[in-house]
Write a protein that holds these residues in place. Structure first.
Motif, PDB file in Angstrom:
ATOM      1  N   ILE A   3       1.175   0.185  -4.121  1.00  0.00           N
ATOM      2  CA  ILE A   3       1.035   1.594  -4.499  1.00  0.00           C
ATOM      3  C   ILE A   3       2.114   1.993  -5.490  1.00  0.00           C
ATOM      4  CG2 ILE A   3       2.497   2.535  -2.650  1.00  0.00           C
ATOM      5  CD1 ILE A   3       0.439   4.811  -2.359  1.00  0.00           C
ATOM      6  N   ASP A   4       1.805   2.980  -6.325  1.00  0.00           N
ATOM      7  CA  ASP A   4       2.742   3.622  -7.258  1.00  0.00           C
ATOM      8  C   ASP A   4       3.179   2.706  -8.393  1.00  0.00           C
ATOM      9  OD1 ASP A   4       2.567   6.128  -6.375  1.00  0.00           O
ATOM     10  OD2 ASP A   4       4.618   6.309  -5.643  1.00  0.00           O
ATOM     11  N   TYR A   5       2.358   2.719  -9.412  1.00  0.00           N
ATOM     12  CA  TYR A   5       2.640   1.909 -10.600  1.00  0.00           C
ATOM     13  C   TYR A   5       3.467   2.713 -11.591  1.00  0.00           C
ATOM     14  CZ  TYR A   5      -0.723  -1.274  -8.604  1.00  0.00           C
ATOM     15  OH  TYR A   5      -1.367  -2.148  -7.774  1.00  0.00           O
ATOM     16  N   THR A  63      11.131   2.839   0.182  1.00  0.00           N
ATOM     17  CA  THR A  63      10.288   2.772   1.385  1.00  0.00           C
ATOM     18  C   THR A  63       9.124   3.765   1.329  1.00  0.00           C
ATOM     19  OG1 THR A  63      11.721   4.295   2.582  1.00  0.00           O
ATOM     20  CG2 THR A  63      12.141   1.944   2.911  1.00  0.00           C
ATOM     21  N   ASP A  64       9.240   4.765   0.462  1.00  0.00           N
ATOM     22  CA  ASP A  64       8.108   5.696   0.307  1.00  0.00           C
ATOM     23  C   ASP A  64       7.036   5.111  -0.610  1.00  0.00           C
ATOM     24  OD1 ASP A  64      10.360   6.156  -1.539  1.00  0.00           O
ATOM     25  OD2 ASP A  64       8.990   7.540  -2.538  1.00  0.00           O
ATOM     26  N   ASN A  65       7.331   3.960  -1.221  1.00  0.00           N
ATOM     27  CA  ASN A  65       6.345   3.318  -2.082  1.00  0.00           C
ATOM     28  C   ASN A  65       5.834   2.023  -1.465  1.00  0.00           C
ATOM     29  OD1 ASN A  65       6.562   5.331  -3.955  1.00  0.00           O
ATOM     30  ND2 ASN A  65       8.068   4.259  -5.219  1.00  0.00           N
ATOM     31  N   MET A  66       5.928   1.905  -0.163  1.00  0.00           N
ATOM     32  CA  MET A  66       5.435   0.728   0.535  1.00  0.00           C
ATOM     33  C   MET A  66       4.452   1.184   1.608  1.00  0.00           C
ATOM     34  SD  MET A  66       8.012  -2.338   1.312  1.00  0.00           S
ATOM     35  CE  MET A  66       7.487  -3.681   2.321  1.00  0.00           C
ATOM     36  N   LEU A  68      -0.611   6.285   3.785  1.00  0.00           N
ATOM     37  CA  LEU A  68       0.437   6.187   4.799  1.00  0.00           C
ATOM     38  C   LEU A  68       1.475   5.171   4.340  1.00  0.00           C
ATOM     39  CD1 LEU A  68      -2.004   6.005   7.821  1.00  0.00           C
ATOM     40  CD2 LEU A  68      -0.512   7.947   7.252  1.00  0.00           C
ATOM     41  N   ARG A  69       2.732   5.548   4.469  1.00  0.00           N
ATOM     42  CA  ARG A  69       3.817   4.691   3.975  1.00  0.00           C
ATOM     43  C   ARG A  69       4.855   4.486   5.057  1.00  0.00           C
ATOM     44  NH1 ARG A  69       3.862   7.378  -1.417  1.00  0.00           N
ATOM     45  NH2 ARG A  69       1.975   8.592  -1.258  1.00  0.00           N
ATOM     46  N   ILE A  70       5.769   3.554   4.780  1.00  0.00           N
ATOM     47  CA  ILE A  70       6.923   3.431   5.680  1.00  0.00           C
ATOM     48  C   ILE A  70       7.591   4.795   5.768  1.00  0.00           C
ATOM     49  CG2 ILE A  70       9.220   2.412   5.939  1.00  0.00           C
ATOM     50  CD1 ILE A  70       8.118  -0.188   4.858  1.00  0.00           C
ATOM     51  N   ALA A  86       3.255  14.816   4.013  1.00  0.00           N
ATOM     52  CA  ALA A  86       4.705  14.782   4.219  1.00  0.00           C
ATOM     53  C   ALA A  86       5.179  13.337   4.357  1.00  0.00           C
ATOM     54  CB  ALA A  86       5.055  15.551   5.485  1.00  0.00           C
ATOM     55  N   TYR A  87       6.275  13.003   3.743  1.00  0.00           N
ATOM     56  CA  TYR A  87       6.929  11.724   4.005  1.00  0.00           C
ATOM     57  C   TYR A  87       8.381  11.780   3.579  1.00  0.00           C
ATOM     58  CZ  TYR A  87       5.510  10.683  -0.892  1.00  0.00           C
ATOM     59  OH  TYR A  87       5.284  10.727  -2.255  1.00  0.00           O
ATOM     60  N   ALA A  88       9.157  10.814   4.068  1.00  0.00           N
ATOM     61  CA  ALA A  88      10.563  10.680   3.697  1.00  0.00           C
ATOM     62  C   ALA A  88      10.693   9.349   2.960  1.00  0.00           C
ATOM     63  CB  ALA A  88      11.414  10.692   4.963  1.00  0.00           C
TER      64      ALA A  88
HETATM   65 MG    MG Z   1       5.933   7.254  -4.789  1.00  0.00          MG
END
Ligand code: MG
Ligand code: AMP
Length: 488
Positions: A258-260, A248-251, A179-181, A73-75
């Motif tokens: 992450i996420d190219y 922020t979900d890609n940091m 794990l992301r922001i 889960a993430y936002a």
């Molecule tokens: Mg992403």
């Protein structure tokens, strides 16, 4: 039989952190690429494995012993807009492996079908984006940039519908963690302080076990993430890398890239450079990346403050940490660019020197990567012809070079040694957009050779051998790539 040393700590976290997931059934998975060296590094026993077993494993058709597939889960803030629920919509975490050295890594399938977080999406990935992430993440690793990595790629035999039907594929991605922001934001948005405490403790233990806790755990985490992101973005900038979707979900909280998606390397130097088709305003243009990183960290700070018993007491500390990001980033940037110029320390006037060089490059529409590579050649030859043509024509270039050489002569190393050191930080080969596109188009047609050749090339970014010359050149005018697409 392939054996993974699984130990799934994230799946032991409380309910709400993830949702169980099952990779979708596919009939004819086929192995496209397998990164045996990375598998070794993860202490995965694969030596006796046959291709079809690898294809079944890395398409999720056969679950290795100890795997526990979940979607996290993430936002996240997407282009500045907060979305309270995103989550792994097309990614399934198989589990975490702990290698012989005790290092823990996530092993994740990307494109293995729908999960509880897929919303309207199909959870699938076409072959192009899968191989693109494979190539670019492996290139970034070879360039010394903290990054997720690519363990395997398979085709599924399914057709994925995008703007046209495309062959479906799955990437197996390896990360220090996912794990992301946005993971912190997910629980902050729900005002779930207990979960925030759990997440902060988990993240500190997993990524920053030796971080001194002379403050609250949440602020200790903020400090550590700010430091890693300052270093990371400074690295990107020194290579001309443009992430393209710095939501922020890609940091990550670990400080890995992450996420190219629509990422790209800049060819001609210009701070406004952007490639992503969805980045209309240029929010994530090359020159904006440091300030966007700081903006994202400020969102992390807000979310972490919600974990505090006394948020008011921590507010000033959080503010100070976010403000400190800029000078710390600039320090990293300066150290990186000075190293690119063969300078082993930082002195008064160095920043201005770099800025002036960048201005010359912009005036001459010069290729960023080639210009830095040419500088060490110039040291040996004093011949302006080593530089990209547009730069040769810039009148201030000779005086800049003379001044730079003077600065170098104050160091104890001879110029030959300096030139060799510069070649270890200024790449000859980067994954140039037109070559990436060409490799992916061929792969879509079933020809993997350009992909394999390019993968081998980007894994040797600094060696400068003539045989890699085609990967060192910017695109000829007719092959120039102006836009990149997520393609998801
Ligand atoms: Mg992403
Ligand atoms: P990204 O562009 O990778 O940062 O993804 C943003 C969000 O969209 C994440 O929550 C993804 O899981 C979700 N997403 C992207 N593509 C798909 C897809 N094909 N199916 C389901 N979810 C997706």
């Amino acid at each position: 039989m392939v054996r993974f040393p699984f130990d799934n700590s994230y799946a032991r976290l409380p309910e709400g952190f993830f949702s169980n997931a099952q990779p979708a059934r596919v009939e004819t998975p086929q192995l496209l690429a397998f990164n045996a060296e990375l598998a070794d590094q993860l202490s995965i026993e694969h030596q006796a494995a046959k291709e079809d077993e690898l294809a079944r494993l890395f398409s999720g058709q056969q679950l290795a012993e100890g795997a526990q597939p979940i979607a996290q889960a993430y936002a996240g803030h997407q282009f500045g807009q907060f979305v309270p629920q995103l989550g792994d919509g097309r990614a399934i975490l198989l589990g975490e492996v702990v290698n012989d050295r005790g290092e823990r890594y996530d092993v994740q399938l990307k494109g293995a079908g729908r999960t509880a977080f897929s919303r309207g999406g199909d959870g699938l990935a076409p072959i192009g984006p899968v191989l693109r992430e494979f190539l670019v993440s492996e290139a970034m690793h070879a360039l010394g940039v903290p990054t997720t990595r690519a363990l395997a790629a398979v085709t599924t035999g399914l057709t994925v519908m995008r703007d046209r039907p495309l062959p479906g594929a799955i990437l197996t991605r390896v990360a220090a963690s996912h794990l992301r922001i946005g993971t912190v934001q997910f629980f902050a948005a729900r005002d779930n302080r207990e979960a925030l405490h759990t997440l902060v403790d988990y993240t500190l233990k997993r990524h920053y076990p030796s971080e001194p806790i002379d403050t609250t755990p949440a602020m200790a985490l903020l400090k550590a993430v700010c430091e890693q992101q300052a270093r990371l973005v400074a690295k990107w900038m020194s290579l001309g890398f443009i992430h393209g979707v710095m939501n922020t979900d890609n940091m990550t909280l670990s400080g890995e890239t992450i996420d190219y998606g629509p990422c790209a390397f800049m060819d001609q130097y210009s701070p406004q450079t952007r490639f992503s088709s969805i980045d209309h305003g240029g929010r994530y243009a090359y020159g904006n990346q440091p300030i966007i990183a700081q903006w994202n960290l400020a969102r992390l700070a807000e979310a972490l403050l919600q974990a505090e018993d006394q948020p008011d007491a921590s507010f000033e500390e959080a503010k100070t940490l976010i403000e400190a990001f800029k000078p710390r980033y600039e320090q990293c940037w300066l150290a990186n660019f000075n190293r690119k110029l063969g300078l082993s320390n930082v002195e008064e006037g160095d920043k201005e020197r770099i800025d002036r060089l960048l201005a010359l490059m912009q005036a001459g529409a010069a290729d960023f990567t080639q210009t830095f590579r040419a500088l060490s050649h110039w040291l040996g030859s004093a011949n302006l012809a080593v530089f990209p043509e547009g730069l040769q024509a810039v009148a201030e270039l000779p005086s800049w070079l003379t001044e730079w050489r003077q600065r170098l002569s104050q160091q104890s190393e001879d110029l030959e040694t300096v030139a060799r050191a510069m070649e270890q930080v200024n790449p000859y080969v980067i994954p140039r957009n037109h070559k990436v596109e060409a490799a992916l188009s061929a792969a879509e047609q079933g020809d993997l050779e350009p992909f394999e050749q390019m993968l081998a090339a980007v894994r040797r970014p600094y060696d400068g051998s003539e045989s890699l010359a085609e990967y060192s050149e910017p695109a000829p005018a007719q092959e120039r790539v102006y836009q990149t697409f997520c393609g998801t």
